[in-house]
Motif scaffolding. Structure first.
Motif: not given
Ligand code: DAH
Length: 339
Positions: A170, A172, A175, A212, A252, A285-286, A307
C-alpha cells in the motif's frame, strides 16, 4: 606519316568533342593512346623512318599526344561538371511538399486521470510525496499500527524480500516517512506502485497503483476529511455524483470510513458494474490513529489529521467505463488511441 598523325589528331579531337559521357571518353583514350592504340601504332612505325625524318615525326607525334591528352582532360572536367549539375537539378528536394504524417502518441488513461487528481489536490494546497517500493516491514505494517499476527497482514498477501523487507502492499507507508521527515502542517498526496500476490483477473493485478493522502494540522476534524474528499470526488466525476461515507475499519485510522459514489455507469439505477446496488466503493479513509502519530513523535493532543487511500486503476476504470484492468498493462494502441 605526317598526314596520318594529322588525321589521327583531327579524328580524336572530333570524337572527344562528341563524347557524351565519361565512359566514352575513356574508350577514346584507350583507342588512341592505349598500348594497342592508334597513336602508339604510329610511334612503333618510327623505327623504319630515316634519321632526318625521325626527330620531326617524333616531335609531331608528341605534340599530337599532348593535345589529345589535354583535350581529353578538359572534356573530362567539363563532363563531370555537367553530370553534377544534372544530378543537382534531378535530385532537388521540394521543401514545400507536405511531410509524411507521424502517428501521434497518446497519454495512457491512467496518466490522464493521475494528472487530473494531482491538479485537484495541488489546487487545494497539497504537495506530492514519494516513497520506496521496496519497503521496510516496519513502515508498511508496524508503524501503521498493523502488528505482527494482525489479520490485515495476511489479508494483503505480501511479497517478502526478506524477514524485514517487503514490496509495499500500500502507499500508506509514505505517510510515516513524510511525518518522520517534516513538521505539521502537512498536506500531501503520494501516488505510486504497490504489490500484492494476487492472481491476475479482470479486476486484480499483482502490481497496481494507489494514491495516498495525508493532512496533519491543529484542529483537523472529520468534517475537514469529508469536505476535502467531497470536493475532490465532484471535481473528478462531476457535480452530479452522490457521495456516501460508510463506517469501516483500518488499523491506522480511527474512526475509519469507506467512501461510495453513486454508480458512474448507471447513475445509481443499478447495473452490472455496481452489482445492482447503485453505489461503488472508491476509497478508504479516516482520522489518523493517535498511535500512529505517537509512533512518529507527533503529539496527538496538539495535532490531528486525516488520511485516505484509493486505487488509481479502479478510479480510471470507472471514469472511462473500462471493464478489464488488464487493458491498462497490455499497451495495445487500439485501446490507447481512444483516450
Ligand atoms: N492502505 C489502504 C489499503 O491499501 C487504503 C487506505 C485506507 C489508506 C484508509 C488510508 C486510509 O490512508 O486512511 O487498502
Amino acid at each position: 606519316m605526317k598526314d596520318k598523325l594529322q588525321a589521327i589528331k583531327d579524328e580524336a579531337l572530333k570524337s572527344i568533342e562528341e563524347a557524351k559521357d565519361l565512359k566514352i571518353l575513356n574508350d577514346i583514350r584507350v583507342n588512341y593512346l592505349g598500348k594497342k592504340g592508334e597513336l602508339t601504332g604510329v610511334l612503333r612505325g618510327m623505327k623504319d623512318l630515316s634519321n632526318e625524318e625521325r626527330p620531326v615525326i617524333g616531335q609531331l607525334a608528341n605534340e599530337v599526344r599532348n593535345i589529345i591528352e589535354e583535350t581529353l582532360e578538359g572534356a573530362k572536367t567539363n563532363l563531370a561538371k555537367i553530370e553534377r549539375e544534372r544530378k543537382l537539378t534531378q535530385e532537388v528536394i521540394d521543401v514545400t511538399m507536405p511531410a509524411k504524417k507521424q502517428e501521434m502518441g497518446h497519454r495512457h488513461p491512467m496518466n490522464i486521470v493521475l494528472d487530473d487528481i494531482k491538479a485537484i489536490f495541488m489546487g487545494m494546497g497539497y504537495e506530492i510525496a514519494e516513497g520506496p517500493e521496496v519497503e521496510k516491514d516496519y513502515y508498511n505494517f508496524e508503524a501503521l499500527n498493523i502488528p505482527e499476527n494482525h489479520p490485515a497482514k495476511d489479508e494483503q498477501d505480501t511479497f517478502y524480500i526478506n524477514k524485514d523487507t517487503v514490496l509495499r502492499t500500500q502507499t500508506s507507508p509514505v505517510q510515516i516517512r513524510v511525518m518522520e521527515n517534516s513538521k505539521p502542517p502537512i498536506r500531501v498526496i503520494a501516488p505510486g506502485r504497490v504489490y500484492r500476490s494476487d492472481e491476475v483477473d479482470a479486476s486484480h493485478s499483482p502490481v497496481f497503483n494507489q494514491i495516498e493522502g495525508l493532512v496533519i494540522d491543529k484542529n483537523i476534524t472529520m468534517a475537514d476529511l469529508k469536505g476535502a474528499l467531497e470536493v475532490f470526488i465532484k471535481e473528478l466525476y462531476g457535480e452530479k455524483v452522490k457521495v456516501k461515507f460508510r463506517p469501516h475499519h483500518f488499523p491506522f485510522t480511527e474512526p475509519s470510513a469507506e467512501v461510495d459514489v453513486s454508480c458512474v455507469m448507471c447513475g445509481g439505477e443499478g447495473c452490472r458494474v455496481c452489482k445492482g446496488s447503485g453505489w461503488i466503493e472508491i476509497l478508504g479513509c479516516g482520522m489518523v490513529h493517535p498511535k500512529v502519530l505517537e509512533m512518529v513523535g507527533i503529539d496527538s493532543k496538539e495535532y490531528s489529521g486525516f488520511a485516505f487511500g484509493m486505487g488509481l486503476e479502479r478510479i480510471t476504470m470507472l471514469r472511462y467505463g473500462i471493464k478489464d484492468i488488464r487493458l491498462f498493462y497490455e499497451n495495445d494502441v487500439r485501446f490507447l488511441q481512444q483516450f
